[in-house]
Design an enzyme around this catalytic site. Structure first.
Site, PDB file in Angstrom:
ATOM      1  N   LYS A 250      -7.558  51.823 -12.566  1.00  0.00           N
ATOM      2  CA  LYS A 250      -7.650  52.127 -13.988  1.00  0.00           C
ATOM      3  C   LYS A 250      -8.130  53.565 -14.180  1.00  0.00           C
ATOM      4  O   LYS A 250      -8.834  54.101 -13.314  1.00  0.00           O
ATOM      5  CB  LYS A 250      -8.675  51.190 -14.648  1.00  0.00           C
ATOM      6  CG  LYS A 250      -8.172  49.778 -14.864  1.00  0.00           C
ATOM      7  CD  LYS A 250      -9.195  48.962 -15.634  1.00  0.00           C
ATOM      8  CE  LYS A 250      -8.775  47.516 -15.762  1.00  0.00           C
ATOM      9  NZ  LYS A 250      -7.600  47.309 -16.626  1.00  0.00           N
ATOM     10  N   ARG A 324      -3.630  37.268 -13.820  1.00  0.00           N
ATOM     11  CA  ARG A 324      -2.563  36.255 -13.787  1.00  0.00           C
ATOM     12  C   ARG A 324      -2.372  35.713 -12.376  1.00  0.00           C
ATOM     13  O   ARG A 324      -1.950  34.574 -12.202  1.00  0.00           O
ATOM     14  CB  ARG A 324      -1.278  36.844 -14.387  1.00  0.00           C
ATOM     15  CG  ARG A 324      -0.731  38.013 -13.639  1.00  0.00           C
ATOM     16  CD  ARG A 324       0.312  38.779 -14.444  1.00  0.00           C
ATOM     17  NE  ARG A 324      -0.275  39.598 -15.501  1.00  0.00           N
ATOM     18  CZ  ARG A 324       0.418  40.330 -16.363  1.00  0.00           C
ATOM     19  NH1 ARG A 324       1.733  40.327 -16.313  1.00  0.00           N
ATOM     20  NH2 ARG A 324      -0.182  41.052 -17.277  1.00  0.00           N
TER      21      ARG A 324
HETATM   22  N1  BES Z   1      -8.525  42.868 -17.578  1.00  0.00           N
HETATM   23  C1  BES Z   1      -7.357  43.574 -17.951  1.00  0.00           C
HETATM   24  C2  BES Z   1      -6.992  43.369 -19.441  1.00  0.00           C
HETATM   25  C3  BES Z   1      -7.952  43.956 -20.425  1.00  0.00           C
HETATM   26  C4  BES Z   1      -7.755  45.241 -20.902  1.00  0.00           C
HETATM   27  C5  BES Z   1      -8.983  43.198 -20.927  1.00  0.00           C
HETATM   28  C6  BES Z   1      -8.621  45.770 -21.823  1.00  0.00           C
HETATM   29  C7  BES Z   1      -9.841  43.728 -21.867  1.00  0.00           C
HETATM   30  C8  BES Z   1      -9.668  45.000 -22.311  1.00  0.00           C
HETATM   31  C9  BES Z   1      -6.165  43.101 -17.119  1.00  0.00           C
HETATM   32  O1  BES Z   1      -6.459  42.699 -15.843  1.00  0.00           O
HETATM   33  C10 BES Z   1      -5.252  44.285 -17.024  1.00  0.00           C
HETATM   34  O2  BES Z   1      -5.651  45.260 -16.460  1.00  0.00           O
HETATM   35  N2  BES Z   1      -4.073  44.132 -17.582  1.00  0.00           N
HETATM   36  C11 BES Z   1      -3.109  45.182 -17.576  1.00  0.00           C
HETATM   37  C12 BES Z   1      -1.759  44.564 -17.325  1.00  0.00           C
HETATM   38  C13 BES Z   1      -0.690  45.573 -16.994  1.00  0.00           C
HETATM   39  C14 BES Z   1      -0.964  46.235 -15.669  1.00  0.00           C
HETATM   40  C15 BES Z   1       0.638  44.857 -16.959  1.00  0.00           C
HETATM   41  C16 BES Z   1      -3.157  45.861 -18.945  1.00  0.00           C
HETATM   42  O3  BES Z   1      -3.359  45.208 -19.950  1.00  0.00           O
HETATM   43  O4  BES Z   1      -2.992  47.082 -18.983  1.00  0.00           O
HETATM   44 ZN    ZN Z   2      -6.508  44.317 -14.446  1.00  0.00          ZN
END
Ligand code: BES
Ligand code: ZN
Ligand code: ZN
Length: 478
Positions: A250, A324
């Site tokens: 991230k 997921r």
């Molecule tokens: N934990 C995150 C989702 C999230 C983002 C929760 C912001 C709370 C606040 C999840 O694991 C994630 O990183 N999802 C990605 C998915 C993408 C890579 C398809 C996202 O939402 O960017």
């Molecule tokens: Zn994630």
């Protein structure tokens, strides 16, 4: 904070401060109108004024909705806590508003201050609600509401405290220890699987996500089994104690707050806590996939192909879509171990859910329209915001893989909350398709600015609406 019902008229109760909610119409006839006007008070929505000499705290309230009572009570309690008063008294405003007011007190007075070296404890320790019990029945109903609401609101605060713990303090093993102590105090059964257990169960997807962390994953199974249960419910929670994104790392700003990625797992623990304290006639199983998503030489990678517990293969194209993968295995495990009437999962799954619904609303997804509708109603009655996001067969095609059964990310950048849910659908058994609902709590589980009954930190999203739904199920209304 102690909340009590006192069988006395408001005027004869002993307390430091009296709280009154006033509509603009009532204000016109209010005995303190002139002095309040001089202080700039006009009984406008959520307006607050304290007359210290009269020991009176007044709040403006425009419409008499539960929602407004709840949030205005939070404003009032915050204000009362900032002065040195020890006790506060008010009327109960009738059965439905009474519940909202208690929630305003218990949820609104909760603070995320565990890590302050000098937390400032509030002097306010007692809130007294007046009721004049003339025939006995009205009073006992209010007592019942008080009892139930306190259990649910305190379980919500329990979840908030867990979510607010740092990733250093609340590791997957920390989650397991918390579950074991909850099991002990609430007479629940608790089973924990470590890495060897996960290996035996062929939960390769969950193990892959946790592989680069020095804090190994844990699968938690808590169960509450009353004597003659009317129904059996399975709850599954995403318990990412930290989500760095893994090798698909991230950006710095997006990593902050990712301790909250365990909020789904914390929520299912809070729900089973409240269910056991309420003594519902419903068997409840709470499963948590507790994992830390980190980087390292042995990290799982984009290009890996993983085999989930149900045998399906997953092409990994982004290691940040890890929730997921964990849920795929935990859903598979939960369905194999427990035959239940419904299966609900709670997960801070996608940023896309926030794009779709805003930062306050939980996304509701599933195949069964009627079941989803029952959740929208329960959420509304509980004071939580939920919105339905619809599946369609075209979105389903976006997670097809050329080389495996399914891909962990979508080929298009839109509709990410729905494609994530459609990914999970691959791990729901055929006989459970219509019995499954997925809740994306990415927006609703955590806040960095106060809103409604929430201050900074975890909100406990999912707890109140689920208890509302379960209480209706218990009454045969679901
Ligand atoms: N934990 C995150 C989702 C999230 C983002 C929760 C912001 C709370 C606040 C999840 O694991 C994630 O990183 N999802 C990605 C998915 C993408 C890579 C398809 C996202 O939402 O960017
Ligand atoms: Zn994630
Ligand atoms: Zn995540």
């Amino acid at each position: 904070m102690t909340v009590k019902l006192v069988n006395q008229p408001l005027a004869s109760i002993n307390a430091d401060l009296t709280l009154e909610f006033i509509t603009p119409q009532e204000f016109l006839r209010h005995p303190q109108k002139e002095i309040l006007l001089m202080a700039g008070f006009k009984a406008e929505e959520e307006q607050i004024c304290t007359l210290h000499e009269q020991r009176l705290l007044v709040c403006g309230i425009n419409d008499l909705s539960d929602e407004l009572f709840r949030s205005t009570m939070t404003k009032a309690i915050t204000s009362a806590m900032s002065y040195g008063y020890k006790s506060l008294k008010l009327s109960n405003y009738g059965e439905t508003h009474f519940k909202a007011l208690i929630e305003g007190v218990i949820l609104g007075s909760h603070r995320c201050d565990e890590y302050k070296s000098e937390p400032k404890p509030s002097t306010l320790t007692e809130v007294l609600f007046s009721h004049e019990d003339t025939n006995g029945s009205a009073g006992s109903n209010l007592e019942k509401i008080l009892h139930q609401t306190l259990i649910i609101a305190k379980a919500t605060n329990f979840v908030r405290d867990l979510v607010n713990q740092t990733p250093y303090d609340m590791t997957p093993q920390g989650m397991a220890v918390t579950a074991e102590s909850l099991a002990k105090s609430n007479n629940l059964k608790c089973t924990i699987l470590d890495v060897n257990g996960l290996m035996d169960e062929k939960m390769e997807a969950m193990m892959a996500v946790g592989r680069a962390s020095i804090n190994p994953p844990r699968l938690i199974h808590l169960s509450y089994k009353p004597k003659n249960p009317k129904k059996t419910i399975t709850l599954v929670g995403k318990g990412l104690t930290y989500d760095s994104g893994g090798l698909s790392l991230k950006a710095a700003a997006s990593m902050v707050t990712m301790k909250m990625d365990k909020a789904g797992g914390c929520a299912v623990m809070g729900i089973i806590k409240a269910v056991s304290e309420l003594g519902l006639d419903i068997e409840v199983h709470a499963f948590v996939g507790a994992v830390e998503n980190m980087i390292g030489g042995n990290a799982y990678k984009p290009d890996d192909i993983l085999r989930a517990k149900n045998g399906k293969t997953i092409e990994v194209r982004n290691t940040d879509a890890e929730g997921r993968l964990v849920l795929a295995d935990v859903l598979g495990y939960a369905q194999e171990k427990i035959k239940s009437d419904y299966i609900f999962d709670y997960a801070t799954l996608t940023g896309a859910c926030m794009v779709a619904l805003g930062p306050y609303t939980t996304g509701v997804m599933g195949h069964n329209e009627e079941l989803k509708q029952s959740w929208l109603i329960a959420a509304q009655d509980s004071g939580e915001y939920c919105g339905s996001l619809p599946f369609n067969r075209h979105l389903k095609k976006l997670i097809k893989s050329e080389i495996a059964d399914v891909c962990n990310v979508s080929s298009k950048p839109y509709g990410g909350a729905i494609t994530a849910a459609l990914f999970l659908d691959n791990f729901i058994d055929e006989n459970m398709k219509d019995k499954w609902v997925h809740f994306d709590i990415a927006g609703s589980a955590y806040t960095e600015s106060a809103w409604d009954v929430h201050t900074y930190g975890g909100t406990g999203a999912g707890v109140r609406m689920t208890l509302e739904w379960l209480l209706k199920l218990q009454q045969g209304l679901q």
